[in-house]
Design a protein around this motif. Structure first.
Motif, mmCIF file in Angstrom:
data_model
loop_
_atom_site.group_PDB
_atom_site.id
_atom_site.type_symbol
_atom_site.label_atom_id
_atom_site.label_comp_id
_atom_site.label_asym_id
_atom_site.label_seq_id
_atom_site.Cartn_x
_atom_site.Cartn_y
_atom_site.Cartn_z
ATOM 1 N N LEU A 40 0.830 -1.204 0.000
ATOM 2 C CA LEU A 40 0.000 0.000 0.000
ATOM 3 C C LEU A 40 0.866 1.257 0.000
ATOM 4 C CD1 LEU A 40 -2.686 -1.126 2.606
ATOM 5 C CD2 LEU A 40 -3.015 -0.893 0.132
ATOM 6 N N SER A 41 0.347 2.325 -0.590
ATOM 7 C CA SER A 41 1.124 3.563 -0.741
ATOM 8 C C SER A 41 1.285 4.321 0.563
ATOM 9 C CB SER A 41 0.439 4.482 -1.760
ATOM 10 O OG SER A 41 -0.770 4.996 -1.225
ATOM 11 N N GLY A 42 0.423 4.063 1.549
ATOM 12 C CA GLY A 42 0.500 4.781 2.828
ATOM 13 C C GLY A 42 -0.280 6.076 2.858
ATOM 14 N N GLU A 43 -0.794 6.520 1.702
ATOM 15 C CA GLU A 43 -1.563 7.772 1.662
ATOM 16 C C GLU A 43 -2.913 7.616 2.345
ATOM 17 O OE1 GLU A 43 -1.297 9.403 -2.615
ATOM 18 O OE2 GLU A 43 -0.922 7.252 -2.648
ATOM 19 N N LYS A 44 -3.336 8.644 3.034
ATOM 20 C CA LYS A 44 -4.648 8.659 3.660
ATOM 21 C C LYS A 44 -5.659 9.294 2.703
ATOM 22 C CE LYS A 44 -3.174 8.778 8.493
ATOM 23 N NZ LYS A 44 -3.822 7.513 8.875
ATOM 24 N N ARG A 59 -3.191 1.911 -4.151
ATOM 25 C CA ARG A 59 -4.294 2.587 -3.477
ATOM 26 C C ARG A 59 -5.562 1.801 -3.792
ATOM 27 N NH1 ARG A 59 -2.697 8.682 -5.444
ATOM 28 N NH2 ARG A 59 -3.662 7.920 -7.373
ATOM 29 N N VAL A 60 -6.466 1.706 -2.813
ATOM 30 C CA VAL A 60 -7.658 0.866 -2.957
ATOM 31 C C VAL A 60 -8.896 1.678 -2.607
ATOM 32 C CG1 VAL A 60 -8.849 -1.206 -2.100
ATOM 33 C CG2 VAL A 60 -6.363 -1.237 -2.424
ATOM 34 N N GLY A 61 -10.003 1.405 -3.317
ATOM 35 C CA GLY A 61 -11.306 1.964 -2.994
ATOM 36 C C GLY A 61 -12.329 0.845 -2.887
ATOM 37 N N ILE A 62 -13.353 1.042 -2.051
ATOM 38 C CA ILE A 62 -14.368 0.015 -1.821
ATOM 39 C C ILE A 62 -15.752 0.639 -1.973
ATOM 40 C CG2 ILE A 62 -15.308 -1.672 -0.190
ATOM 41 C CD1 ILE A 62 -12.437 -1.479 1.185
#
Length: 256
Positions: A40-44, A59-62
Motif C-alpha cells: 500500500l502507498s501509505g496515503e490517507k 491505493r484501494v477503494g471500496i
C-alpha cells in the motif's frame, strides 16, 4: 496501481456460500486479509491522495452496489455507497490500511440487502477515479456479483465514463456451489458485457472460496489470469521482476 472493488450488496449475498453463513460479510473479510499482503502507498484518502505517490504502490477503494429492481412499470432505482465523510477513507482511494479496514467495517454495518443494479456503482467508481490524481497510474475496477444485473440498459453511459478515466474493468461471478446454476449463468450473461475486452480474459465465474487466490491474489501476479493483464501489462513482460513489489505474486489467503 489504483484499484476499486465494486461489491454486490443485494439480498442474495446475505445467503450462505458454502461454509460461509453470509456471503457479503465473507467477501469483506477476504478483502481485509488481502489488504495486508499489498504494498500500500501509505496515503490517507481522508485527507486527499498525493499526486506524487509512488506509482509502484497500491491505493484501494471500496464501493457497495444494490438497488430496487425494476418491476412492471416501476423502472427501479440503482444505489451505491462508499464510506461517508469522516469514516475511514471518506469514500476515496486510500493506501492506508487502518482507513481501509474502517471502510470494510462500515460496509458490513451498512449492508444494503436490496436488488442487483450496478449503474450507480459504476458512476461512483468513475467519480472516485476522477477525484484522484492519476500521474500515469494504472486504474483497475473489479466488479463482484452473485446474480443477474437488472439495469443493463442503464450501463452504457456509466461504462463510457470509466473508459474516459482509462479504467480496466474485470468481472467476477461468485457461486454458492461447485456446479453452475441457471442463476450463475444469468449473472455471467449480464456481467460479462460490462468488462473490458477481450471479455473472456477479464471475467471469471468462481466459487467464493476461490476469490482470494484466483482474483485478489491473482491481480498482483504477472502469471495470473487477471494479473497478466495488470502487472504484466505494466512491465511489458509478464515474466519480468520489479523492485516495486507489484510484480511479485501477492500472498494468497483463504478464510478459515
Amino acid at each position: 496501481l489504483d484499484l476499486v472493488l465494486l461489491v454486490d450488496g443485494s439480498g442474495s449475498m446475505s445467503q450462505s456460500f458454502g461454509r460461509h453463513p453470509h456471503g457479503f460479510e465473507a467477501m469483506m473479510e477476504m478483502v481485509r486479509d488481502w489488504l495486508t499482503t499489498l504494498p500500500l502507498s501509505g496515503e490517507k484518502g481522508s485527507v486527499g491522495v498525493n499526486s506524487a505517490a509512488d506509482s509502484g504502490k497500491v491505493r484501494v477503494g471500496i464501493v457497495q452496489f444494490s438497488g430496487k429492481n425494476a418491476r412492471g412499470a416501476d423502472p427501479g432505482k440503482a444505489e451505491a455507497q462508499s464510506a461517508p465523510a469522516g469514516v475511514g477513507t471518506s469514500g476515496s482511494l486510500s493506501g492506508d490500511l487502518v482507513e481501509l479496514n474502517a471502510d470494510l467495517d462500515w460496509q458490513e454495518d451498512n449492508y444494503y440487502g436490496g436488488g442487483t443494479m450496478v449503474s450507480k456503482g459504476l458512476d461512483d467508481v468513475a467519480e472516485m477515479f476522477r477525484a484522484s490524481p492519476n500521474d500515469g497510474r494504472q486504474r483497475v475496477l473489479i466488479i463482484i456479483t452473485d446474480g443477474q444485473i437488472f439495469d443493463p440498459n442503464a450501463l452504457s453511459k456509466a461504462r463510457g465514463e470509466l473508459d474516459k478515466e482509462k479504467v480496466q474493468v474485470f468481472g467476477v461471478v461468485v457461486r454458492r456451489a461447485d456446479a453452475h446454476t441457471p442463476i450463475d449463468d444469468l449473472a455471467e450473461q449480464t456481467l460479462k458485457p460490462i468488462v473490458s475486452s477481450p471479455h473472456d480474459a477479464h471475467f471469471q465465474n468462481l466459487m467464493i472460496d476461490e476469490v482470494p487466490t484466483m482474483v485478489l491474489g491473482d491481480i498482483c501476479d504477472p502469471n495470473g489470469k487477471f494479473g497478466s493483464l495488470v502487472v504484466g501489462k505494466q512491465s511489458g513482460n509478464s515474466s519480468s521482476s520489479s523492485s516495486s513489489g507489484l510484480h511479485k505474486p501477492c500472498k494468497q489467503h483463504v478464510l478459515t
